[in-house]
Design a protein around this motif. Structure first.
Motif, mmCIF file in Angstrom:
data_model
loop_
_atom_site.group_PDB
_atom_site.id
_atom_site.type_symbol
_atom_site.label_atom_id
_atom_site.label_comp_id
_atom_site.label_asym_id
_atom_site.label_seq_id
_atom_site.Cartn_x
_atom_site.Cartn_y
_atom_site.Cartn_z
ATOM 1 N N ASP A 160 -1.387 18.087 3.481
ATOM 2 C CA ASP A 160 -1.836 18.287 4.874
ATOM 3 C C ASP A 160 -2.952 17.314 5.243
ATOM 4 O O ASP A 160 -3.983 17.726 5.794
ATOM 5 C CB ASP A 160 -2.325 19.729 5.091
ATOM 6 C CG ASP A 160 -1.270 20.739 4.715
ATOM 7 O OD1 ASP A 160 -0.079 20.428 4.882
ATOM 8 O OD2 ASP A 160 -1.637 21.818 4.209
ATOM 9 N N GLN A 161 -2.764 16.037 4.915
ATOM 10 C CA GLN A 161 -3.749 14.984 5.246
ATOM 11 C C GLN A 161 -5.088 15.143 4.523
ATOM 12 O O GLN A 161 -6.077 14.521 4.910
ATOM 13 C CB GLN A 161 -4.038 14.941 6.760
ATOM 14 C CG GLN A 161 -2.831 14.720 7.636
ATOM 15 C CD GLN A 161 -2.403 13.266 7.625
ATOM 16 O OE1 GLN A 161 -3.214 12.370 7.551
ATOM 17 N NE2 GLN A 161 -1.117 13.048 7.653
ATOM 18 N N ASN A 162 -5.132 15.996 3.516
ATOM 19 C CA ASN A 162 -6.383 16.173 2.775
ATOM 20 C C ASN A 162 -6.211 15.719 1.331
ATOM 21 O O ASN A 162 -5.184 16.001 0.712
ATOM 22 C CB ASN A 162 -6.816 17.639 2.798
ATOM 23 C CG ASN A 162 -7.396 17.999 4.144
ATOM 24 O OD1 ASN A 162 -8.218 17.265 4.699
ATOM 25 N ND2 ASN A 162 -6.940 19.117 4.695
ATOM 26 N N PRO A 163 -7.232 15.017 0.783
ATOM 27 C CA PRO A 163 -7.114 14.526 -0.592
ATOM 28 C C PRO A 163 -7.625 15.539 -1.632
ATOM 29 O O PRO A 163 -8.668 16.168 -1.425
ATOM 30 C CB PRO A 163 -8.033 13.296 -0.579
ATOM 31 C CG PRO A 163 -9.094 13.635 0.426
ATOM 32 C CD PRO A 163 -8.467 14.555 1.439
ATOM 33 N N TYR A 164 -6.887 15.689 -2.720
ATOM 34 C CA TYR A 164 -7.338 16.497 -3.870
ATOM 35 C C TYR A 164 -7.324 15.588 -5.081
ATOM 36 O O TYR A 164 -6.337 14.884 -5.311
ATOM 37 C CB TYR A 164 -6.385 17.685 -4.100
ATOM 38 C CG TYR A 164 -6.424 18.670 -2.958
ATOM 39 C CD1 TYR A 164 -7.244 19.787 -2.999
ATOM 40 C CD2 TYR A 164 -5.661 18.442 -1.806
ATOM 41 C CE1 TYR A 164 -7.298 20.669 -1.926
ATOM 42 C CE2 TYR A 164 -5.714 19.312 -0.731
ATOM 43 C CZ TYR A 164 -6.538 20.419 -0.796
ATOM 44 O OH TYR A 164 -6.602 21.283 0.268
ATOM 45 N N LEU A 165 -8.380 15.638 -5.851
ATOM 46 C CA LEU A 165 -8.449 14.786 -7.039
ATOM 47 C C LEU A 165 -7.538 15.333 -8.135
ATOM 48 O O LEU A 165 -7.664 16.498 -8.522
ATOM 49 C CB LEU A 165 -9.894 14.724 -7.556
ATOM 50 C CG LEU A 165 -10.069 13.849 -8.793
ATOM 51 C CD1 LEU A 165 -9.888 12.378 -8.446
ATOM 52 C CD2 LEU A 165 -11.439 14.067 -9.426
ATOM 53 N N PRO A 220 0.809 -1.212 0.000
ATOM 54 C CA PRO A 220 0.000 0.000 0.000
ATOM 55 C C PRO A 220 0.851 1.275 0.000
ATOM 56 O O PRO A 220 2.041 1.224 0.281
ATOM 57 C CB PRO A 220 -0.771 -0.123 1.317
ATOM 58 C CG PRO A 220 0.108 -0.926 2.205
ATOM 59 C CD PRO A 220 0.840 -1.879 1.317
ATOM 60 N N SER A 221 0.173 2.384 -0.275
ATOM 61 C CA SER A 221 0.818 3.691 -0.208
ATOM 62 C C SER A 221 1.142 4.006 1.244
ATOM 63 O O SER A 221 0.389 3.650 2.139
ATOM 64 C CB SER A 221 -0.136 4.739 -0.766
ATOM 65 O OG SER A 221 0.157 5.999 -0.219
ATOM 66 N N ARG A 222 2.237 4.707 1.482
ATOM 67 C CA ARG A 222 2.593 5.038 2.872
ATOM 68 C C ARG A 222 1.651 6.087 3.456
ATOM 69 O O ARG A 222 1.647 6.338 4.659
ATOM 70 C CB ARG A 222 4.030 5.533 2.936
ATOM 71 C CG ARG A 222 4.258 6.869 2.262
ATOM 72 C CD ARG A 222 5.624 7.403 2.611
ATOM 73 N NE ARG A 222 5.890 8.672 1.954
ATOM 74 C CZ ARG A 222 6.875 9.464 2.280
ATOM 75 N NH1 ARG A 222 7.694 9.131 3.243
ATOM 76 N NH2 ARG A 222 7.067 10.595 1.631
ATOM 77 N N LEU A 223 0.880 6.745 2.598
ATOM 78 C CA LEU A 223 0.023 7.839 3.073
ATOM 79 C C LEU A 223 -1.316 7.348 3.597
ATOM 80 O O LEU A 223 -2.055 8.088 4.243
ATOM 81 C CB LEU A 223 -0.253 8.815 1.921
ATOM 82 C CG LEU A 223 0.972 9.425 1.263
ATOM 83 C CD1 LEU A 223 0.574 10.201 0.024
ATOM 84 C CD2 LEU A 223 1.676 10.339 2.256
ATOM 85 N N PHE A 224 -1.638 6.090 3.309
ATOM 86 C CA PHE A 224 -2.988 5.597 3.586
ATOM 87 C C PHE A 224 -3.296 5.534 5.081
ATOM 88 O O PHE A 224 -2.471 5.097 5.878
ATOM 89 C CB PHE A 224 -3.143 4.200 2.981
ATOM 90 C CG PHE A 224 -4.526 3.673 3.117
ATOM 91 C CD1 PHE A 224 -5.556 4.236 2.387
ATOM 92 C CD2 PHE A 224 -4.820 2.636 3.991
ATOM 93 C CE1 PHE A 224 -6.853 3.770 2.518
ATOM 94 C CE2 PHE A 224 -6.112 2.163 4.122
ATOM 95 C CZ PHE A 224 -7.125 2.731 3.387
ATOM 96 N N SER A 225 -4.490 5.978 5.446
ATOM 97 C CA SER A 225 -4.964 5.846 6.829
ATOM 98 C C SER A 225 -6.490 5.803 6.783
ATOM 99 O O SER A 225 -7.103 6.284 5.821
ATOM 100 C CB SER A 225 -4.522 7.044 7.668
ATOM 101 O OG SER A 225 -5.230 8.198 7.247
ATOM 102 N N PRO A 226 -7.135 5.246 7.809
ATOM 103 C CA PRO A 226 -8.601 5.200 7.818
ATOM 104 C C PRO A 226 -9.238 6.598 7.752
ATOM 105 O O PRO A 226 -10.274 6.783 7.119
ATOM 106 C CB PRO A 226 -8.930 4.515 9.154
ATOM 107 C CG PRO A 226 -7.696 3.752 9.514
ATOM 108 C CD PRO A 226 -6.544 4.507 8.947
ATOM 109 N N GLU A 227 -8.582 7.588 8.366
ATOM 110 C CA GLU A 227 -9.151 8.961 8.327
ATOM 111 C C GLU A 227 -9.128 9.496 6.898
ATOM 112 O O GLU A 227 -10.092 10.107 6.428
ATOM 113 C CB GLU A 227 -8.332 9.929 9.205
ATOM 114 C CG GLU A 227 -8.288 9.610 10.693
ATOM 115 C CD GLU A 227 -7.371 8.429 11.023
ATOM 116 O OE1 GLU A 227 -6.237 8.388 10.502
ATOM 117 O OE2 GLU A 227 -7.797 7.517 11.768
#
Ligand code: AMP
Ligand code: GLY
Length: 421
Positions: free
Chosen positions: A274-279, A231-238
């Motif tokens: 900053d822990q936020n996803p952008y498409l 998996p990607s190292r950035l992945f988290s449940p949040e």
């Protein structure tokens, strides 16, 4: 069940291998396939854009499930072409495939449904574009609308770069890709997030990070993908929750409001800041080479998943993925992504000793006169699944070394963000 797969890359070989594992599968046809698929499926040499021949073949040979690997036939409407048959076709229809087929289509959805993405402007002619570019802030990103085989994106550091991009796009470099998108440059780290959707329900099917650039340290020209890890190292449940609620669910709602559904894999290309996803982009298929790393982690019956998707019954709670780590190194023909020699023989492939957790998925290969020939730029995918990215990568580099293929090259630094810390 007789299963057909359209495509000829590493992605399709990986899908073929997983389908072969299912007790539901009695026979696999791969259209057109490669040397790897020919070991487990029957390769059928048809053009993937010739829908009529494919349909005639599938009907004659009683194909019950047809999986579409690459984007071009999806964007051109292959799924719609089969609606008058009983064949279950796995992939999104023509309208839904616009999510990949037109970047402007996707951006308009983002705007209407408040989906986080880079700010953008759409241009339909060079004069308006130049006027805008002369007053714009840099860096910025220019993209050709339409499919451009991953090559229609320009990261522009200054006005001159952007002028080159605009002239190339309006000059017709990308054929059908006629309009242009100017986007704000997003700083952050990329992650690819995958779901599979049955039209109503969607399930998570892994994350990965791709290395698209040709050179080590992510430098040089863009390619189809030189390797990746999952998996990607950035992945988290949040983060997963934010991606689902802010990006995936509004997009599926938008497709529904267009009077249709989304069925198939959805590849969500993201920038995480900053822990936020952008498409950044959607692809309406699995990634290549991401698929080759993710499918070996799948502890579920892929044929059952595909059938349930086609029936709108993907109701099981979640798709079971191994907790292990998977890494893929792509061996390419020297010269790729520019000019390279074709039909160069690869000897000794079948003598390589692979452990149970190691896989070789073919991409640009063909089997001719009892020889395996490299016929494409990306040739072989070497994959290892273990608890440790570093030892996996070392094992793969050793296997590639053992092959001693003079015409090949690869990146030794795949996964450096999770390995060379
Ligand atoms: P795309 O084909 O839209 O995924 O773009 C190809 C690559 O260009 C992406 O994987 C990113 O590395 C980069 N890219 C695209 N859009 C942006 C953006 N707005 N900001 C920064 N990088 C971008
Ligand atoms: N590996 C990038 C893609 O499949 O588009």
């Amino acid at each position: 069940m007789i299963v057909g797969i359209i495509g000829s890359g590493g992605r399709e070989h990986a899908i073929c291998c997983k389908i072969k594992e299912s007790s539901k599968t009695s026979k696999i046809f791969c259209i057109p396939g490669n040397a790897g698929t020919s070991n487990i499926a029957e390769n059928i040499n048809l053009n993937i854009n010739d829908f009529k021949s494919i349909k005639d073949f599938c009907l004659k040979n009683e194909v019950e499930l047809l999986i579409i690997g690459p984007e071009q036939p999806l964007v051109d409407g292959i799924v719609d072409y089969f609606t008058d048959t009983k064949i279950k076709v796995f992939g999104p229809n023509k309208i839904a495939s616009q999510l990949e087929g037109s970047k402007i289509f996707t951006k308009k959805i983002c705007k209407k449904y408040n989906i986080p993405t880079a700010n953008f402007e759409i241009f339909e002619n060079i004069d308006d574009t130049i006027e805008f570019l002369s007053n714009a802030e840099y860096p910025m990103v220019i993209k050709a609308d339409g499919l451009a085989a991953g090559k229609g994106v320009y990261i522009c550091k200054n006005y001159n770069d952007s002028l080159v991009a605009a002239k190339e796009i309006f000059g017709g470099k990308f054929g059908d890709a006629k309009n242009l998108l100017v986007e704000e440059f997003l700083a952050g780290e990329e992650m690819s997030y995958f779901i599979i959707c049955d039209g109503k329900n969607y399930k998570f099917i892994g994350t990965a990070q791709d290395h698209k650039r040709i050179g080590e340290g992510d430098t040089g020209k863009n390619t189809g993908g030189m390797g990746c890890y999952s998996p990607s190292r950035l992945f988290s449940p949040e983060l997963e929750k934010k991606i689902n609620t802010k990006i995936i669910e509004p997009t599926l709602k938008a497709i529904k409001e267009l009077g249709t559904i989304y069925r198939g894999f959805l590849y969500v290309g993201l920038m995480i800041k900053d822990q936020n996803p952008y498409l950044v982009e959607f692809n309406v298929r699995m990634g290549d080479p991401e698929c080759q790393t993710i499918l070996p982690l799948l502890n579920d019956d892929l044929v059952e998943i595909f059938i349930n998707c086609c029936l709108g019954k993907l109701t099981k709670e979640k798709i079971i993925l191994s907790e292990k780590k998977s890494i893929c190194i792509v061996l390419c023909s020297k010269g790729y992504p520019d000019n390279f020699k074709r039909n160069v023989s690869i000897k000794g492939l079948n003598n390589l000793l692979l452990k149970k957790n190691e896989y070789i998925f073919h991409a640009g290969t063909k089997f001719e006169n009892n020889k395996i020939l490299a016929s494409g730029g990306r040739v072989l995918n070497f994959v290892s699944v273990s608890n440790n990215f570093k030892t996996s990568r070392e094992d793969l580099i050793k296997i590639i070394g053992d092959l001693k293929w003079d015409n090949g090259f690869f990146r030794r630094d795949i996964g450096y963000k999770v390995i060379d810390l």
